[in-house]
Design an enzyme around this catalytic site. Structure first.
Site, PDB file in Angstrom:
ATOM      1  CB  VAL A 170      -0.803   0.072   1.220  1.00  0.00           C
ATOM      2  CG1 VAL A 170      -1.888  -1.280   1.150  1.00  0.00           C
ATOM      3  CG2 VAL A 170      -0.199   0.145   2.747  1.00  0.00           C
ATOM      4  CD  GLU A 171      -0.131   5.669   2.904  1.00  0.00           C
ATOM      5  OE1 GLU A 171       0.941   6.540   2.892  1.00  0.00           O
ATOM      6  OE2 GLU A 171      -0.735   5.591   3.798  1.00  0.00           O
ATOM      7  N   GLY A 172       2.185   3.228  -2.360  1.00  0.00           N
ATOM      8  CA  GLY A 172       3.215   3.058  -3.184  1.00  0.00           C
ATOM      9  C   GLY A 172       3.887   1.589  -3.008  1.00  0.00           C
TER      10      GLY A 172
END
Length: 820
Positions: A498-500
């Site tokens: 997640v988040e990149g």
């Protein structure tokens, strides 16, 4: 000529002049000094006048800016543009690069880090108010449900939800003026660490409401009216927020989102947005009452006065707005936090719902990048460090109480290796967590360090959990309330993704953007080129070339001397690590310039190469953080083995990364030198090697002993006191085992001497020792109690066929009914 004047042989003079280059380059003079030096060398060696005169002329030209700009800099600028030597930067890349600030990572890029500045950076302390919250509400939330119970329910129990809302867990970062707790980032991090040691579901739930979400964006960019209305509701959990960014075709490439919002004017004369979106992977999405949405804003009639396509914008959408579709869930690895797809079809809202109002229309990408720059450096490190400390505690206990072949398994070298790795990495992670969070609380927004934190914390914690699973063996693969690691094992791919996604974070963000953002000259050079500013580019270019020459010589001199010529800001057992980090930084800075000079815009596509640069930078940062922690915490001697292991491991990773860079540095003209003599020297004189077996043994035994360093290593996690809890059983068994160790050692010695017969069961051995008068009745009771506790602690859950196939809520059963 010096050869004739002093009667020196040309060979001797050449050697003197060659050696003289090293102190000159180490000092780092202006670039024009080099041709002047070579002119002097040519004259001294008796070269033709034309040669040294030409070199002097070059030095003269380079020393005078107006002449230099006209004769050299302007042609260079044209050549750079024609050959595409510097990367072109899109608007979205520019926003990402400019997001946040350059912090100590800039020192590592410089090639000559200022360790006095690095050690002067603040280090956080837990304030009394925060400690009260940790000892009170946080402890109570952890007591209310085990991780197993949460997984069986597939949700937090209602009473936990009520507690989180009532005690404002969901508004920890919201100022007190709006009803929140007004916690600092350091306080929030400490809470997240403790929650993570209880359940990943806690941190996923609490994290999104306090990191990247409506509250965070409102605090930084919201209008006064938006703050007054929404922040109190968010602080008390009356509004449950989510933030909708990721889409099926826009994951890591978030700038490509297709969600749209079109501005139009109704008959009442007011301006509205018509929104359409399909999002996925949205934490809390299924139960959210307030949605933060990122979308492409379109204004075909230019009603906002910002053009027909202002760009990415963020807005707040009440979930009960017609057209919003919620209610479905993803199942991320069976971890039961709310993660959901959400959709909106022809959702109509006033333009005043744009976060920050109309003035912030089109600024969504910048808002997101700046928020991510800080958020990645707080939530992920806190969660991962909590997990790492928890695994350290579990495996240290288990290594001491689980016996095989008559010995605790933690005494076997095969177990010591992963156990020491768990301890050493946990020390480094806690150091980097505190170091980073203190910077953010001081006002820094270190985008590159945050990317390092996101990548390294999640990757290293995954390794820690895997090592923990290997150590506990069968007890780790049989799920049940006694299994402390299985749910963590299945959850670890989530923060990796997640988040990149980590692959792209490593190959594109840490170094790909960091090289431009943190380099002393490159980004300013790009801007000067774009603006065709000859004067600015001239100054930057020649300072850059002097910087390159300086780091080339520094890297060579420090390499030949093992870093001994570098200054260390402290004396004692850690001084050598500062010198080695200075050496590593010089080599890193030199190779960065070489790669950017010869590969130019192509470097962005050499992702395996940039990934290795990212590894080197990341481990220099983690090593630096470990040194900062040791100093900030008063140089605790009991921590020294962990400090030594962390730094040796970090420098070994830098060694591997740089070796890979040199091996694959396929550049014109000088590629052979990088792959050949430079790499040979780097290998012959390594900057770091892996920790040795003696240090590994020391740390492994430290983790299995009731010593201060073990408590310090795992400080801040939740340790249950309830009798039925698995970690409580391990803690009890560990304490009794340590207390009984001298008794058992006495009995073993008596057995080796033939005083006692060999026994297969501890109880029989103890009874024989009691009869022989070797131990007292009290000692016999203690040894037997330790054996019983050890046996209880290593049991594994089992279920009846009906329980397994039907009602899985087996947590209601007495633990002994599930033990096989």
């Amino acid at each position: 000529m010096l050869v004739q004047q002093f009667g020196l042989s040309p060979l001797l003079l050449l050697c003197i002049l060659f050696v003289g280059m090293f102190p000159l380059g180490y000092v780092g003079p202006p670039f024009w000094v080099w041709p002047a030096y070579f002119a002097f060398a040519a004259w001294g060696l008796g070269a033709p006048a034309l040669v040294w005169a030409m070199l002097l002329a070059i030095a003269f030209i380079l020393a005078l800016p107006p002449i230099r700009q006209w004769l050299v800099t302007m042609p260079v600028m044209k050549a750079i543009a024609r050959l595409n030597l510097l990367p072109k930067i899109s608007d979205t890349e520019r926003a990402a690069i400019e997001a946040g600030t350059v912090w100590v990572e800039g020192e590592l890029f410089s090639g000559k880090p200022d360790f006095k500045r690095i050690l002067a950076e603040p280090y956080p302390e837990v304030e009394p108010e925060v400690q009260d919250f940790l000892d009170g509400p946080v402890e109570e939330v952890c007591q209310m449900a085990t991780d197993w119970e949460i997984h069986q329910r597939k949700d937090l129990p209602p009473e936990v939800w009520d507690k989180l809302k009532a005690d404002r867990f969901l508004g920890m970062m919201i100022p007190k003026a709006y009803g929140g707790r007004g916690f600092s980032n350091g306080a929030y991090s400490a809470v997240m660490l403790k929650l993570a040691s209880r359940s990943f579901v806690h941190t996923a739930t609490v994290g999104v409401t306090n990191s990247l979400g409506p509250a965070k964006l409102l605090l930084h960019y919201g209008t006064a009216e938006q703050k007054q209305h929404y922040l109190p509701l968010l602080a008390h959990g009356e509004e449950i927020p989510c933030f909708a960014l990721t889409e099926p075709k826009a994951g890591s490439d978030a700038a490509s989102i297709s969600a749209s919002g079109t501005v139009f004017q109704r008959h009442d004369g007011e301006l509205y947005l018509r929104l359409n979106w399909k999002k996925r992977y949205i934490t809390l999405g299924a139960i959210a009452t307030l949605i933060g949405l990122a979308f492409q804003l379109k204004d075909p009639d230019n009603l906002l006065g910002k053009g027909q396509e202002p760009g990415i914008t963020c807005a707040l959408i009440p979930a009960n707005t017609p057209g919003v579709q919620l209610g479905r869930r993803h199942d991320p690895m069976g971890v039961p936090f709310y993660n959901s797809p959400i959709e909106g079809h022809d959702v109509v809202l006033p333009v005043g719902q744009i976060i920050g109002g109309v003035e912030q229309a089109g600024n969504g990408w910048t808002m997101l990048m700046q928020s991510l720059a800080a958020g990645r450096g707080i939530s992920f490190p806190a969660t991962c460090t909590g997990v790492a400390k928890f695994v350290s505690r579990v495996t240290g206990n288990y290594g001491a109480v689980r016996h095989q072949f008559g010995l605790p398994i933690g005494k076997f070298e095969g177990i010591e290796e992963p156990l020491a790795r768990i301890g050493g990495l946990t020390y480094a992670l806690e150091a980097a967590r505190n170091y980073t969070v203190a910077a953010v609380d001081r006002g820094e927004q270190p985008a590159v360090v945050s990317a390092i934190a996101k990548y390294e914390f999640t990757e290293l914690t995954r390794q820690i959990v895997i090592d923990g699973m290997d150590i506990v063996g069968g007890a780790g693969i049989c799920k049940g309330p006694r299994n402390l690691l299985a749910n963590l094992y299945t959850a670890m791919p989530i923060p990796i993704t997640v988040e990149g996604a980590n692959i792209l974070t490593r190959s594109l963000i840490i170094f790909g953007q960091g090289a431009i953002r943190c380099h002393p000259y490159v980004y300013d050079e790009i801007q000067a080129l774009e603006q065709n500013d000859v004067k600015a580019f001239d100054k930057l270019l020649w300072n850059h070339l002097a910087h390159l020459a300086h780091n080339k010589v520094r890297a060579l001199v420090l390499g030949l001397t093992g870093g001994r010529l570098a200054a260390a800001p402290v004396a004692g057992p850690t001084a050598r690590y500062y010198r080695k980090l200075a050496w590593a930084s010089a080599m890193f800075a030199f190779l960065t310039d070489v790669a950017m000079l010869f590969l130019g815009g192509k470097l962005k596509r050499r992702e395996t190469l940039t990934g290795r640069f990212a590894d080197a930078l990341s481990w220099m940062y983690l090593g630096t953080a470990a040194l900062r922690r040791y100093e900030a915490e008063g140089r605790q001697e009991s921590d020294l083995p962990l400090v030594h292991w962390s730094l040796q491991y970090a420098l070994a990773q830098v060694q591997v990364a740089v070796d890979g860079i040199l091996q694959n540095m396929e550049i014109p003209l000088w590629g052979w030198a990088m792959r050949g003599p430079v790499r040979w020297l780097w290998r012959m004189r390594p900057v770091g090697e892996m920790p040795g077996d003696a240090l590994t043994h020391e740390i492994a035994q430290l983790m299995q002993s009731p010593v201060e360093a073990r408590e310090h290593l795992t400080h801040g996690i939740y340790i249950p006191v309830e009798e039925g809890e698995s970690l409580h059983r391990l803690e009890k068994a560990f304490r009794l085992t340590m207390a009984a160790a001298p008794i058992m050692q006495r009995l073993k010695q008596a057995s080796r001497e033939g005083v006692l017969p060999k026994q297969s069961h501890t109880e029989e051995w103890v009874e024989a020792g009691l009869r022989a008068g070797l131990i007292t009745g009290g000692e016999s009771d203690l040894a037997c109690a330790a054996a019983i506790a050890r046996n209880d602690a290593i049991q594994v859950d089992s279920f009846t066929l009906e329980e397994y196939m039907g009602d899985q809520n087996s947590s209601s059963l007495h633990p002994q009914e599930r033990i096989k």
